[in-house]
Design an enzyme around this catalytic site. Structure first.
Site, PDB file in Angstrom:
ATOM      1  CB  CYS A 116      -1.052  -0.082   1.100  1.00  0.00           C
ATOM      2  SG  CYS A 116      -2.384   1.186   1.272  1.00  0.00           S
ATOM      3  CG  HIS A 117      -0.284   4.979   1.462  1.00  0.00           C
ATOM      4  ND1 HIS A 117      -1.448   4.397   1.304  1.00  0.00           N
ATOM      5  CD2 HIS A 117      -0.290   6.181   0.712  1.00  0.00           C
ATOM      6  CE1 HIS A 117      -2.210   5.100   0.525  1.00  0.00           C
ATOM      7  NE2 HIS A 117      -1.562   6.405   0.381  1.00  0.00           N
TER       8      HIS A 117
END
Length: 188
Positions: A116-117
């Site tokens: 994800c991030h």
């Protein structure tokens, strides 16, 4: 379901680096998969006590920190997992001690999984240049600006660094992280 039950990671130690605001599934599901594969897994954080998970924009569960970051030593672990969520990696990339720790893992050649991030930490640690990787689509420009080769795929492996885009990719992410840990150090 056990992953790679015929080749357990019984001798392996894995750190999950996180702080408040991590996407709960991106910490909890890799934690369970690694434990089922036999690894000893520790949640490492700049915070003491507990850290707050998120289920997208809603608060999730709190998780116990096993080792405060200041007491954690990269050489004591065989691999590192960086869960995403929006707040968690943003806070960690602003924490010099966390960035240095991730950089040490990258220099050691030990496997790193980021979802994800989570790749924000890889960017901040200077580990993205000339690497093929993926992430949450909103940070693809960050990956490209750091010299990475961003692709929109479920899971990408580049010389021991495993990246995925989102919670839907977790099964593929977990399988590849376990595979890379089994392979061991990846000299760059």
């Amino acid at each position: 379901m056990k992953i790679f039950s015929d080749t357990p990671l019984t001798e392996k130690r894995v750190a999950i680096l996180a702080t408040d605001g991590f996407e709960q599934a991106e910490l909890e599901e890799p934690l369970k998969a690694l434990q089922e594969a036999g690894a000893t897994v520790s949640i490492v954080s700049p915070k003491k006590g507990k850290i707050q998970g998120m289920r997208h924009a809603e608060k999730g569960d709190e998780f116990d920190v096993d080792i405060p970051l200041r007491n954690a030593h990269q050489q004591d672990f065989d691999a590192l997992v960086l869960p995403g969520g929006l707040m968690n990696p943003d806070e960690l990339r602003s924490t010099p001690e966390a960035v240095d720790w991730v950089r040490e893992f990258g220099r050691s050649g030990k496997p790193i999984g980021a979802i994800c991030h989570g790749p924000w930490l890889l960017i901040e640690a200077g580990l993205v240049s000339n690497r093929r990787m993926t992430s949450w689509p909103a940070i693809q420009t960050d990956v490209k600006n750091a010299g990475g080769i961003w692709v929109d795929e479920e899971v990408v492996v580049d010389n021991g660094i495993v990246t995925s885009r989102k919670p839907d990719d977790i099964p593929a992410f977990n399988a590849k992280v376990i595979e890379e840990i089994r392979e061991g150090i990846h000299p760059r």
